[in-house]
Design a protein around this motif. Structure first.
Motif, PDB file in Angstrom:
ATOM      1  N   ALA A 216     -40.645  -0.594 -46.799  1.00 62.13           N
ATOM      2  CA  ALA A 216     -39.406  -0.961 -47.475  1.00 62.13           C
ATOM      3  C   ALA A 216     -38.320   0.091 -47.249  1.00 62.13           C
ATOM      4  O   ALA A 216     -37.144  -0.238 -47.146  1.00 62.13           O
ATOM      5  CB  ALA A 216     -39.661  -1.127 -48.971  1.00 62.13           C
ATOM      6  N   GLY A 217     -38.702   1.361 -47.157  1.00 58.06           N
ATOM      7  CA  GLY A 217     -37.728   2.421 -46.965  1.00 58.06           C
ATOM      8  C   GLY A 217     -36.887   2.698 -48.196  1.00 58.06           C
ATOM      9  O   GLY A 217     -35.856   3.349 -48.110  1.00 58.06           O
ATOM     10  N   THR A 218     -37.307   2.214 -49.345  1.00 54.80           N
ATOM     11  CA  THR A 218     -36.580   2.493 -50.577  1.00 54.80           C
ATOM     12  C   THR A 218     -37.544   2.442 -51.749  1.00 54.80           C
ATOM     13  O   THR A 218     -38.600   1.811 -51.669  1.00 54.80           O
ATOM     14  CB  THR A 218     -35.438   1.480 -50.797  1.00 54.80           C
ATOM     15  N   LEU A 219     -37.168   3.133 -52.834  1.00 50.52           N
ATOM     16  CA  LEU A 219     -38.015   3.110 -54.027  1.00 50.52           C
ATOM     17  C   LEU A 219     -37.568   2.045 -55.010  1.00 50.52           C
ATOM     18  O   LEU A 219     -38.278   1.738 -55.960  1.00 50.52           O
ATOM     19  CB  LEU A 219     -37.963   4.469 -54.722  1.00 50.52           C
ATOM     20  N   SER A 220     -36.357   1.511 -54.804  1.00 50.76           N
ATOM     21  CA  SER A 220     -35.834   0.543 -55.761  1.00 50.76           C
ATOM     22  C   SER A 220     -36.570  -0.784 -55.626  1.00 50.76           C
ATOM     23  O   SER A 220     -36.823  -1.259 -54.521  1.00 50.76           O
ATOM     24  CB  SER A 220     -34.332   0.375 -55.520  1.00 50.76           C
TER      25      SER A 220
ATOM     26  N   ASN B  95     -35.572  -3.741 -56.341  1.00 50.00           N
ATOM     27  CA  ASN B  95     -34.711  -4.742 -55.718  1.00 50.00           C
ATOM     28  C   ASN B  95     -34.709  -4.563 -54.200  1.00 50.00           C
ATOM     29  O   ASN B  95     -34.808  -5.536 -53.446  1.00 50.00           O
ATOM     30  CB  ASN B  95     -33.285  -4.589 -56.267  1.00 50.00           C
ATOM     31  N   GLY B  96     -34.639  -3.302 -53.751  1.00 52.29           N
ATOM     32  CA  GLY B  96     -34.662  -3.025 -52.321  1.00 52.29           C
ATOM     33  C   GLY B  96     -35.982  -3.453 -51.688  1.00 52.29           C
ATOM     34  O   GLY B  96     -36.010  -3.966 -50.565  1.00 52.29           O
ATOM     35  N   ILE B  97     -37.086  -3.256 -52.410  1.00 53.45           N
ATOM     36  CA  ILE B  97     -38.398  -3.637 -51.874  1.00 53.45           C
ATOM     37  C   ILE B  97     -38.465  -5.145 -51.687  1.00 53.45           C
ATOM     38  O   ILE B  97     -38.938  -5.638 -50.656  1.00 53.45           O
ATOM     39  CB  ILE B  97     -39.521  -3.147 -52.805  1.00 53.45           C
ATOM     40  N   VAL B  98     -37.954  -5.890 -52.683  1.00 56.33           N
ATOM     41  CA  VAL B  98     -37.956  -7.351 -52.554  1.00 56.33           C
ATOM     42  C   VAL B  98     -37.035  -7.778 -51.406  1.00 56.33           C
ATOM     43  O   VAL B  98     -37.395  -8.624 -50.579  1.00 56.33           O
ATOM     44  CB  VAL B  98     -37.524  -8.005 -53.887  1.00 56.33           C
ATOM     45  N   ALA B  99     -35.851  -7.154 -51.330  1.00 59.02           N
ATOM     46  CA  ALA B  99     -34.902  -7.536 -50.284  1.00 59.02           C
ATOM     47  C   ALA B  99     -35.485  -7.274 -48.900  1.00 59.02           C
ATOM     48  O   ALA B  99     -35.244  -8.036 -47.959  1.00 59.02           O
ATOM     49  CB  ALA B  99     -33.592  -6.771 -50.469  1.00 59.02           C
ATOM     50  N   SER B 100     -36.281  -6.198 -48.765  1.00 59.73           N
ATOM     51  CA  SER B 100     -36.836  -5.866 -47.452  1.00 59.73           C
ATOM     52  C   SER B 100     -37.920  -6.857 -47.024  1.00 59.73           C
ATOM     53  O   SER B 100     -38.321  -6.870 -45.864  1.00 59.73           O
ATOM     54  CB  SER B 100     -37.418  -4.453 -47.475  1.00 59.73           C
ATOM     55  N   GLN B 101     -38.395  -7.674 -47.971  1.00 63.26           N
ATOM     56  CA  GLN B 101     -39.457  -8.632 -47.615  1.00 63.26           C
ATOM     57  C   GLN B 101     -38.918 -10.031 -47.382  1.00 63.26           C
ATOM     58  O   GLN B 101     -39.696 -10.989 -47.248  1.00 63.26           O
ATOM     59  CB  GLN B 101     -40.502  -8.703 -48.729  1.00 63.26           C
TER      60      GLN B 101
ATOM     61  N   ARG C 151     -29.729   9.984 -53.164  1.00 64.02           N
ATOM     62  CA  ARG C 151     -30.150  11.267 -53.718  1.00 64.02           C
ATOM     63  C   ARG C 151     -31.614  11.550 -53.396  1.00 64.02           C
ATOM     64  O   ARG C 151     -31.982  12.674 -53.101  1.00 64.02           O
ATOM     65  CB  ARG C 151     -29.934  11.274 -55.230  1.00 64.02           C
ATOM     66  N   THR C 152     -32.438  10.523 -53.457  1.00 56.49           N
ATOM     67  CA  THR C 152     -33.848  10.720 -53.132  1.00 56.49           C
ATOM     68  C   THR C 152     -33.991  11.136 -51.676  1.00 56.49           C
ATOM     69  O   THR C 152     -34.789  12.011 -51.338  1.00 56.49           O
ATOM     70  CB  THR C 152     -34.621   9.411 -53.394  1.00 56.49           C
ATOM     71  N   GLN C 153     -33.175  10.496 -50.823  1.00 51.88           N
ATOM     72  CA  GLN C 153     -33.216  10.839 -49.401  1.00 51.88           C
ATOM     73  C   GLN C 153     -32.777  12.283 -49.178  1.00 51.88           C
ATOM     74  O   GLN C 153     -33.396  13.015 -48.399  1.00 51.88           O
ATOM     75  CB  GLN C 153     -32.301   9.909 -48.639  1.00 51.88           C
ATOM     76  N   ALA C 154     -31.713  12.680 -49.900  1.00 52.95           N
ATOM     77  CA  ALA C 154     -31.221  14.049 -49.748  1.00 52.95           C
ATOM     78  C   ALA C 154     -32.297  15.054 -50.162  1.00 52.95           C
ATOM     79  O   ALA C 154     -32.511  16.070 -49.491  1.00 52.95           O
ATOM     80  CB  ALA C 154     -29.964  14.236 -50.598  1.00 52.95           C
ATOM     81  N   LEU C 155     -32.993  14.718 -51.248  1.00 53.95           N
ATOM     82  CA  LEU C 155     -34.076  15.589 -51.725  1.00 53.95           C
ATOM     83  C   LEU C 155     -35.185  15.680 -50.678  1.00 53.95           C
ATOM     84  O   LEU C 155     -35.662  16.774 -50.346  1.00 53.95           O
ATOM     85  CB  LEU C 155     -34.627  15.037 -53.032  1.00 53.95           C
ATOM     86  N   ALA C 156     -35.570  14.505 -50.137  1.00 46.41           N
ATOM     87  CA  ALA C 156     -36.631  14.479 -49.134  1.00 46.41           C
ATOM     88  C   ALA C 156     -36.223  15.274 -47.911  1.00 46.41           C
ATOM     89  O   ALA C 156     -37.015  16.047 -47.360  1.00 46.41           O
ATOM     90  CB  ALA C 156     -36.945  13.035 -48.747  1.00 46.41           C
ATOM     91  N   ASN C 157     -34.953  15.124 -47.489  1.00 41.42           N
ATOM     92  CA  ASN C 157     -34.485  15.854 -46.319  1.00 41.42           C
ATOM     93  C   ASN C 157     -34.548  17.352 -46.535  1.00 41.42           C
ATOM     94  O   ASN C 157     -34.935  18.100 -45.639  1.00 41.42           O
ATOM     95  CB  ASN C 157     -33.048  15.436 -45.979  1.00 41.42           C
ATOM     96  N   SER C 158     -34.186  17.803 -47.760  1.00 30.08           N
ATOM     97  CA  SER C 158     -34.208  19.254 -47.955  1.00 30.08           C
ATOM     98  C   SER C 158     -35.631  19.764 -48.105  1.00 30.08           C
ATOM     99  O   SER C 158     -35.937  20.862 -47.649  1.00 30.08           O
ATOM    100  CB  SER C 158     -33.333  19.659 -49.134  1.00 30.08           C
ATOM    101  N   ILE C 159     -36.535  18.957 -48.710  1.00 29.13           N
ATOM    102  CA  ILE C 159     -37.923  19.441 -48.837  1.00 29.13           C
ATOM    103  C   ILE C 159     -38.591  19.498 -47.463  1.00 29.13           C
ATOM    104  O   ILE C 159     -39.211  20.492 -47.099  1.00 29.13           O
ATOM    105  CB  ILE C 159     -38.744  18.531 -49.780  1.00 29.13           C
ATOM    106  N   PHE C 160     -38.432  18.418 -46.685  1.00 21.77           N
ATOM    107  CA  PHE C 160     -39.158  18.365 -45.410  1.00 21.77           C
ATOM    108  C   PHE C 160     -38.319  18.873 -44.240  1.00 21.77           C
ATOM    109  O   PHE C 160     -38.707  18.722 -43.086  1.00 21.77           O
ATOM    110  CB  PHE C 160     -39.647  16.941 -45.145  1.00 21.77           C
TER     111      PHE C 160
END
Lengths: 405, 185
Positions: A191-195, A197-203, B148-157
């Motif tokens: 999905a590339g996202t934790l949201s 809504n994003g997970i559903v949209a990616s499917q 923001r989660t992506q930014a955090l992941a980028n800085s950690i990894f």
């Protein structure tokens, strides 16, 4: 993020959010009542009994009758209990079950690259109470916080059987959390996202994670979710034959009803989570010529509930057919089978994904990764075997006698 | 959470957030004191839940949603549950138990004071120098909603990869140490 809240927040936005909260609450309560009836009736059918058939048509009001009865029963509290924690525990079990449902998208049009935004009273919004960035982490956090209710109920009762039940519960839920999280990680990879809504949209467009992740994470998730819910065949927490009633032995009246409610609510919300993660939530084929309310509300709701019902049925089916696991079998299944399987699968799919991104041959990369995982697993296994053998040599029976004396 | 993010899209740390923080801080300090003064070991663990949960809400106020959820997941969902598991597996008396104290109070006070001095010193040194720019992470909302989660992941990894790995090796060492201590052979 919900488009409703991205602009200024006025009275109408707050009212819409309140409306969504009330509808979600009422819908979930009615759903849970129906689920209790559904489970009793279905188990009765599978066991060749009749089941509830007195209150209302087909006994459908039985849950309501039971609830009213429990309300008016005497509320007992053991003398040797911790009063505050004893009263707190049922709510600790119930609240997380409610909160999980707030991030589940239940309707909205996800076909043709749309992101499920619907128009409600002239405002654009999503058909879920909240769409936080880390939606699925919120689900995992709530399912791990839910263990407090069970644990503290058992401890605060001040009695042996509930305490045993709660110790079992905590070990079981912490163990299966890992497998649950690892199978979710596979979904997040796609999905590339934790949201949510994003997970559903990616499917959307039948790219459901159940086959995109090649079935294994789905199976792991369903098994781990059953264990996390303390449902049969993993209901050692309230194993009647061993522990009287488990963690809620000392509870009666409305507090018992709250535990009961929490258990069924967890079943409903966990099924909804499975649908969201693996079966594309409310997405499905939507004819483009249909009027807006059919596209946005009617068809997605029908798809969502149809998928939900499949899992509710499966959970009841498990209960009616599978005998309970023994505790060591439960731990072996969790730690020695599900976690390595979920982790290995995650690594293989990661390799394939990296290969795709880099333009390598995904089949070769997948095969190499699978080989590496299998070889690593076998090495680990043989080293554990070697360590076990060494232990048996090291411990002399004479020493054991000496220690005992 | 999105409500918070939207409300403070322009300012970095606004008045409502400050008020919430003040209330939270009082609650957390009270709970922290109760952790060490309560006479029941399970209650101590539950007060610790209040402290760590409050900590998670502070992260939410700072719009670090991912860190907040990880805090709930790891500290509340795993660590305290394991505490409680350990307590209940050995002994978990209801009511007061008077043997929860020992004669290491002066040492505890010393460690507490040293920790306060170190944290206070670093805070005082950096006071007014560092500006946390939350606004920098705000723009990510439009692009897929996980900026923001992506930014955090980028800085950690990316930037902090080596410290991150060192910390994980440290944790592994602690784990192996625990196994060595716990095994009797």
């Amino acid at each position: 993020m919900d488009p409703l809240l991205s602009g200024g927040i006025g009275l109408s936005e707050i009212l819409i959010v309140l409306l969504k909260v009330v509808v979600a609450f009422a819908g979930l309560m009615v759903g849970v009542m129906a689920m209790v009836w559904f489970e009793r009736k279905l188990v009765a059918d599978m066991q060749n009994r009749i089941g509830p058939n007195r209150a209302g048509p087909f006994g459908i009001l039985q849950t309501l009758a039971d609830g009213i009865k429990l309300f008016f029963k005497e509320d007992l509290q053991p003398e040797r209990s911790d009063p505050f924690v004893f009263k707190l525990a049922p709510y600790l079990a119930l609240v997380p079950a409610f909160l999980v449902f707030t991030v589940i998208p239940i309707a909205g049009n996800f076909s043709d690259g749309q992101d499920g935004v619907v128009t409600l009273f002239g405002h654009e919004t999503l058909m879920q109470v909240a769409d936080p960035q880390m939606g699925i982490l919120f689900v995992l956090a709530m399912s791990s916080v839910a263990v407090y209710g069970v644990m503290l109920a058992g401890w605060s009762s001040g009695s042996k059987y509930p305490l045993l039940g709660s110790v079992r519960a905590s070990a079981q839920m912490v163990s299966y959390e890992a497998a649950l999280g690892l199978s979710v990680a596979t979904v997040l990879l796609f999905a590339g996202t934790l949201s949510t809504n994003g997970i559903v949209a990616s499917q959307a467009g039948w790219r459901w994670n159940i086959w995109m992740t090649l079935l294994v994470p789905f199976v792991v998730f369903v098994i781990a979710a059953t264990a996390e819910l303390n449902r049969p065949p993993f209901d050692l927490v309230e194993a009647e034959q061993e522990l009287v009633g488990g963690f809620h032995t000392e509870y009666s009246s409305i507090r018992f009803a709250l535990f009961f409610l929490a258990e069924f609510m967890n079943t409903v919300t966990m099924s909804a989570v499975i649908v969201t993660l693996f079966l594309g939530g409310p997405s499905g084929p939507i004819p483009s010529g249909a009027p807006g309310w059919v596209q946005d509300f009617l068809l997605p709701l029908i798809y969502f509930f149809a998928k939900l019902l499949v899992f509710l049925f499966v959970f009841v089916w498990f209960r009616a057919t599978l005998p309970r696991f023994r505790y060591d079998q439960l731990m072996d299944l969790g730690w020695k089978f599900l976690i390595p399987l979920a982790l290995g699968w995650f690594l293989i799919l990661t390799a394939i994904k990296v290969a795709r991104d880099q333009g390598w041959n995904p089949v070769v990369a997948g095969a190499v990764a699978a080989l590496a995982v299998v070889v690593g697993g076998l090495l680990l296994r043989s080293s554990i075997r070697a360590a076990e053998d060494k232990d048996f040599d090291a411990v002399d029976p004479a020493d054991l006698d000496g220690a005992g004396a | 959470m999105s409500l918070l993010a939207a409300a403070s899209a322009t300012t970095t740390f606004d008045v409502p957030a400050n008020v919430v923080f003040a209330v939270l801080a009082v609650g957390m300090v009270t709970a922290a004191i109760r952790v060490v003064t309560t006479k029941n070991i399970v209650h101590a663990a539950l007060w610790l839940v209040v402290v760590l949960g409050g900590n998670g809400i502070v992260y939410l106020l700072l719009q670090a949603e991912f860190v907040a959820m990880t805090q709930f997941l790891v500290y509340l969902g795993a660590i305290i549950v394991l505490f409680l598991f350990g307590i209940m597996l050995t002994r978990a008396p209801l009511g007061r138990s008077d043997d929860l104290d020992n004669n290491q109070r002066p040492l505890g006070v010393l460690v507490g004071v040293v920790l306060l001095a170190v944290v206070g010193f670093s805070l005082a040194r950096q006071w007014g120098r560092d500006t946390l720019s939350f606004a920098a992470y705000q723009g990510g909302g439009a692009a897929g909603g996980n900026g923001r989660t992506q930014a955090l992941a980028n800085s950690i990894f990316g930037e902090y990869l080596i410290p991150f790995e060192v910390v994980s090796v440290l944790l592994l060492a602690a784990l192996i140490g625990a196994i060595v201590l716990a095994r009797r052979d």
